[in-house]
Design a protein around this motif. Structure first.
Motif, PDB file in Angstrom:
ATOM      1  N   ALA A  61     -76.411  63.674  11.836  1.00  0.00           N
ATOM      2  CA  ALA A  61     -75.151  63.237  12.014  1.00  0.00           C
ATOM      3  C   ALA A  61     -74.262  63.770  10.576  1.00  0.00           C
ATOM      4  CB  ALA A  61     -75.035  61.588  12.225  1.00  0.00           C
ATOM      5  N   LEU A  62     -72.911  63.901  10.832  1.00  0.00           N
ATOM      6  CA  LEU A  62     -72.329  64.195   9.611  1.00  0.00           C
ATOM      7  C   LEU A  62     -70.797  63.634   9.986  1.00  0.00           C
ATOM      8  CD1 LEU A  62     -71.643  65.953   7.077  1.00  0.00           C
ATOM      9  CD2 LEU A  62     -70.904  67.846   8.641  1.00  0.00           C
ATOM     10  N   GLY A  63     -70.347  62.856   8.772  1.00  0.00           N
ATOM     11  CA  GLY A  63     -69.314  62.341   9.182  1.00  0.00           C
ATOM     12  C   GLY A  63     -68.185  62.743   7.884  1.00  0.00           C
ATOM     13  N   MET A  64     -66.875  63.294   8.192  1.00  0.00           N
ATOM     14  CA  MET A  64     -66.331  63.760   6.921  1.00  0.00           C
ATOM     15  C   MET A  64     -64.859  63.039   7.091  1.00  0.00           C
ATOM     16  SD  MET A  64     -67.491  67.698   6.602  1.00  0.00           S
ATOM     17  CE  MET A  64     -67.050  67.955   8.238  1.00  0.00           C
ATOM     18  N   LEU A  65     -64.156  62.778   5.777  1.00  0.00           N
ATOM     19  CA  LEU A  65     -62.911  62.413   5.845  1.00  0.00           C
ATOM     20  C   LEU A  65     -62.093  62.941   4.671  1.00  0.00           C
ATOM     21  CD1 LEU A  65     -60.543  60.435   6.750  1.00  0.00           C
ATOM     22  CD2 LEU A  65     -61.484  58.788   5.104  1.00  0.00           C
ATOM     23  N   GLY A  66     -60.970  63.486   4.597  1.00  0.00           N
ATOM     24  CA  GLY A  66     -60.050  63.991   3.723  1.00  0.00           C
ATOM     25  C   GLY A  66     -59.039  63.456   3.329  1.00  0.00           C
ATOM     26  N   VAL A  67     -58.625  63.140   2.221  1.00  0.00           N
ATOM     27  CA  VAL A  67     -57.357  62.268   2.034  1.00  0.00           C
ATOM     28  C   VAL A  67     -56.428  62.824   0.849  1.00  0.00           C
ATOM     29  CG1 VAL A  67     -56.381  59.905   1.328  1.00  0.00           C
ATOM     30  CG2 VAL A  67     -58.515  60.057   2.577  1.00  0.00           C
ATOM     31  N   LYS A  68     -55.346  62.935   1.203  1.00  0.00           N
ATOM     32  CA  LYS A  68     -54.254  63.735   0.333  1.00  0.00           C
ATOM     33  C   LYS A  68     -54.024  62.668  -0.791  1.00  0.00           C
ATOM     34  CE  LYS A  68     -49.769  64.174   1.513  1.00  0.00           C
ATOM     35  NZ  LYS A  68     -48.830  64.734   2.083  1.00  0.00           N
ATOM     36  N   LEU A  69     -54.091  63.118  -2.087  1.00  0.00           N
ATOM     37  CA  LEU A  69     -53.920  62.481  -3.292  1.00  0.00           C
ATOM     38  C   LEU A  69     -52.221  62.973  -3.773  1.00  0.00           C
ATOM     39  CD1 LEU A  69     -56.829  61.865  -5.072  1.00  0.00           C
ATOM     40  CD2 LEU A  69     -55.839  60.419  -3.399  1.00  0.00           C
ATOM     41  N   ASP A  70     -52.274  64.445  -3.699  1.00  0.00           N
ATOM     42  CA  ASP A  70     -50.865  65.036  -3.977  1.00  0.00           C
ATOM     43  C   ASP A  70     -50.668  66.250  -3.498  1.00  0.00           C
ATOM     44  OD1 ASP A  70     -48.634  65.043  -5.883  1.00  0.00           O
ATOM     45  OD2 ASP A  70     -49.622  66.710  -6.820  1.00  0.00           O
ATOM     46  N   SER A  71     -49.412  66.443  -2.914  1.00  0.00           N
ATOM     47  CA  SER A  71     -49.287  67.652  -2.297  1.00  0.00           C
ATOM     48  C   SER A  71     -47.628  67.770  -2.181  1.00  0.00           C
ATOM     49  CB  SER A  71     -49.857  68.144  -0.880  1.00  0.00           C
ATOM     50  OG  SER A  71     -49.615  69.298  -0.404  1.00  0.00           O
ATOM     51  N   SER A  72     -47.209  68.946  -1.598  1.00  0.00           N
ATOM     52  CA  SER A  72     -45.755  69.148  -1.381  1.00  0.00           C
ATOM     53  C   SER A  72     -45.717  70.315  -0.508  1.00  0.00           C
ATOM     54  CB  SER A  72     -44.975  69.097  -2.496  1.00  0.00           C
ATOM     55  OG  SER A  72     -44.982  70.562  -3.151  1.00  0.00           O
ATOM     56  N   PRO A  73     -44.624  70.398   0.407  1.00  0.00           N
ATOM     57  CA  PRO A  73     -44.373  71.714   1.228  1.00  0.00           C
ATOM     58  C   PRO A  73     -44.094  72.714   0.577  1.00  0.00           C
ATOM     59  CG  PRO A  73     -42.817  69.796   1.836  1.00  0.00           C
ATOM     60  CD  PRO A  73     -43.291  69.392   0.633  1.00  0.00           C
ATOM     61  N   GLU A  74     -43.930  72.761  -0.760  1.00  0.00           N
ATOM     62  CA  GLU A  74     -43.723  74.010  -1.755  1.00  0.00           C
ATOM     63  C   GLU A  74     -45.252  74.439  -2.367  1.00  0.00           C
ATOM     64  OE1 GLU A  74     -41.884  71.230  -2.172  1.00  0.00           O
ATOM     65  OE2 GLU A  74     -39.888  71.893  -1.373  1.00  0.00           O
ATOM     66  N   ARG A  75     -45.952  73.547  -2.291  1.00  0.00           N
ATOM     67  CA  ARG A  75     -47.387  73.801  -2.974  1.00  0.00           C
ATOM     68  C   ARG A  75     -48.522  73.609  -1.816  1.00  0.00           C
ATOM     69  NH1 ARG A  75     -48.342  69.407  -5.964  1.00  0.00           N
ATOM     70  NH2 ARG A  75     -46.649  68.150  -5.486  1.00  0.00           N
ATOM     71  N   ALA A  76     -48.383  73.609  -0.688  1.00  0.00           N
ATOM     72  CA  ALA A  76     -49.257  73.346   0.286  1.00  0.00           C
ATOM     73  C   ALA A  76     -50.062  74.878   0.487  1.00  0.00           C
ATOM     74  CB  ALA A  76     -48.954  72.709   1.698  1.00  0.00           C
ATOM     75  N   GLY A  77     -51.304  74.688   1.363  1.00  0.00           N
ATOM     76  CA  GLY A  77     -51.990  75.839   1.380  1.00  0.00           C
ATOM     77  C   GLY A  77     -53.176  76.125   0.544  1.00  0.00           C
ATOM     78  N   SER A  78     -53.718  75.221   0.030  1.00  0.00           N
ATOM     79  CA  SER A  78     -54.766  75.617  -0.793  1.00  0.00           C
ATOM     80  C   SER A  78     -56.167  75.601  -0.192  1.00  0.00           C
ATOM     81  CB  SER A  78     -54.764  74.454  -2.125  1.00  0.00           C
ATOM     82  OG  SER A  78     -55.380  73.330  -1.432  1.00  0.00           O
ATOM     83  N   GLY A  79     -56.243  75.327   0.898  1.00  0.00           N
ATOM     84  CA  GLY A  79     -57.661  75.069   1.665  1.00  0.00           C
ATOM     85  C   GLY A  79     -58.090  73.641   1.444  1.00  0.00           C
ATOM     86  N   LEU A  80     -57.668  72.924   0.801  1.00  0.00           N
ATOM     87  CA  LEU A  80     -57.975  71.311   0.604  1.00  0.00           C
ATOM     88  C   LEU A  80     -57.383  70.389   2.008  1.00  0.00           C
ATOM     89  CD1 LEU A  80     -57.589  70.340  -3.113  1.00  0.00           C
ATOM     90  CD2 LEU A  80     -59.492  71.438  -1.941  1.00  0.00           C
ATOM     91  N   LEU A  81     -56.389  70.801   2.409  1.00  0.00           N
ATOM     92  CA  LEU A  81     -55.758  69.932   3.434  1.00  0.00           C
ATOM     93  C   LEU A  81     -55.226  70.709   4.601  1.00  0.00           C
ATOM     94  CD1 LEU A  81     -54.066  67.553   0.732  1.00  0.00           C
ATOM     95  CD2 LEU A  81     -55.867  66.933   2.143  1.00  0.00           C
ATOM     96  N   PRO A  82     -55.154  70.398   5.681  1.00  0.00           N
ATOM     97  CA  PRO A  82     -54.467  71.256   6.785  1.00  0.00           C
ATOM     98  C   PRO A  82     -52.919  70.791   6.652  1.00  0.00           C
ATOM     99  CG  PRO A  82     -55.443  69.153   7.686  1.00  0.00           C
ATOM    100  CD  PRO A  82     -55.965  69.118   6.277  1.00  0.00           C
TER     101      PRO A  82
END
Length: 418
Positions: free
Chosen positions: A81-102
């Motif tokens: 079994a695999l359970g994963m969770l990603g939580v945003k700590l810092d981002s903005s519309p102008e800086r998104a798209g790094s592949g860390l967060l959808p």
């Protein structure tokens, strides 16, 4: 966040409880770990005409992994079994798209506050053969699941691995869906088409068939043949030969030779031959490497979108796999365990590519990339198993592509649960 994490953990742990057999080996041979992964990503676009000046995000990841043992009997049964969770700590519309967060669909080019995924895998063992069905993270020359961001890329399908014959490893299976590293959704598989590969594909695919034979001739010599077919998009054959030559006390020479042939399967224009060679001289804690890679054919190298490419010059940012590209690499590694500091490692490399076919009437493209990695894993004390890694890269190209400066800072901690 706590509710999402609890949900992910509960669903992942469910794999060890559903239809729990009475055999003690199912539990006694099982293991579970929780990995905490804190990831800062910064990529600056240096060319004057860049539509986005930078990608910069910071996120916290939680990865719970459970692997059961097998029940007794002719055919042992188990569950992962695999359970994963990603939580945003810092981002903005102008800086998104790094592949860390959808990206958040409700915000223009923004990133979601959190996302998660759960996966279950049934497994069956007979002798030294194991069949897995469900969520998979394949690591084969034809399909290398990517794990270079907050969460790993996963697939759904079936994978048979057999080591019943001494020295021979057989892999075969079929993948049907992929979940990218920054997504909770499963989708059909597509081709990597970026850069100057010249690849055009008119469809995605819900079927990837693969087979592999790897034979270890001796402790120093091994070889493999790998076949894959992404339905309607491409067929691929990959051969690999590795050899380790001892040269005396603390010295060795490792040779890694690779060749791949990729052709279209009806709905793409894939036509590529990829030759690669990497030679690494080891001397105590030092390793000096030289690599060469050559693409030929009408297009660049073909591989599933989002995966890593089985190429000697596939590195932090680039793959140096554009149409007709020739590239070389110089690399240096040092393991500080040689001077009494176990856990501390250093790597730097430089790659240069040229002869890139950009089309009729256009000059040949060129590119170069420089990478530096410094990593330390605490060996004992209260911080034991805490890993710290800094990755730096610079990429420059002429007549195509982006000019990039990139930094990644990754903190990881793996906690054994049992």
């Amino acid at each position: 966040m706590s509710q999402s994490l609890s949900h992910a953990v509960a669903l992942a742990a469910l794999g060890g409880a559903v239809c729990l057999p009475s055999q003690a080996a199912f539990l006694e041979d099982g293991k579970a770990t929780l990995e905490l992964r804190n990831f800062y990503f910064n990529r600056d676009f240096r060319q004057a005409d860049a539509s986005q000046s930078k990608q910069e995000e910071w996120a916290q990841g939680f990865l719970l992994r459970y692997e059961s043992g097998f029940t007794e009997g002719t055919i042992g049964v188990g569950m992962d079994a695999l359970g994963m969770l990603g939580v945003k700590l810092d981002s903005s519309p102008e800086r998104a798209g790094s592949g860390l967060l959808p990206r958040d669909k409700e915000k223009v080019d923004g990133a979601q506050d959190e996302y998660g995924e759960q996966g279950l895998t049934a497994k069956f063992k007979a002798g030294a053969s194991v069949l897995k069905v469900g969520t998979l993270l394949p690591k084969l020359p034809t399909v290398l699941a990517n794990d270079s961001r907050l969460q790993p890329q996963t697939f759904r399908g079936a994978h048979l691995n057999s080591t019943d014959i001494a020295g021979l490893t057989i892999d075969a299976g079929q993948l049907r869906q992929v979940s990218q590293r920054d997504s909770s959704d499963s989708e059909d598989m597509g081709l990597t088409t970026g850069g100057a590969k010249g690849i055009v594909a008119s469809a995605s695919s819900d079927r990837f068939d693969f087979a592999s034979l790897a034979y270890k001739w001796s402790d120093q010599l091994s070889s493999s043949y790998n076949y894959a077919k992404l339905d309607r998009l491409y067929d691929q054959h990959i051969v690999n030969l590795t050899h380790l030559l001892p040269l005396g006390a603390g010295q060795s020479l490792k040779s890694d030779l690779r060749f791949a042939r990729s052709d279209d399967d009806g709905r793409s224009n894939v036509d590529n031959r990829a030759l690669g060679a990497m030679f690494t001289y080891g001397l105590g804690g030092h390793a000096f490497g030289l690599g060469y890679q050559h693409m030929s054919g009408d297009t660049g190298f073909a591989y599933i979108g989002g995966t890593d490419a089985f190429l000697v010059n596939f590195v932090q940012i680039g793959d140096f796999a554009n149409a007709e590209e020739r590239s070389w690499q110089a690399r240096y590694d040092y393991n500080f365990a040689a001077v009494g500091i176990p856990g501390l490692t250093f790597m730097t490399r430089y790659l240069s590519g040229d002869n890139i076919d950009l089309g009729v009437g256009k000059p040949d493209g060129k590119e170069w990339e420089r990478n530096t990695d410094i990593a330390y894993v605490f060996q004992d004390g209260p911080l034991k198993n805490l890993g710290v890694k800094w990755r730096n890269a610079t990429l420059r190209s002429s007549h195509f592509g982006n000019d990039l400066d990139e930094n990644r800072l990754i903190l990881s901690y793996v906690l054994p649960l049992w």
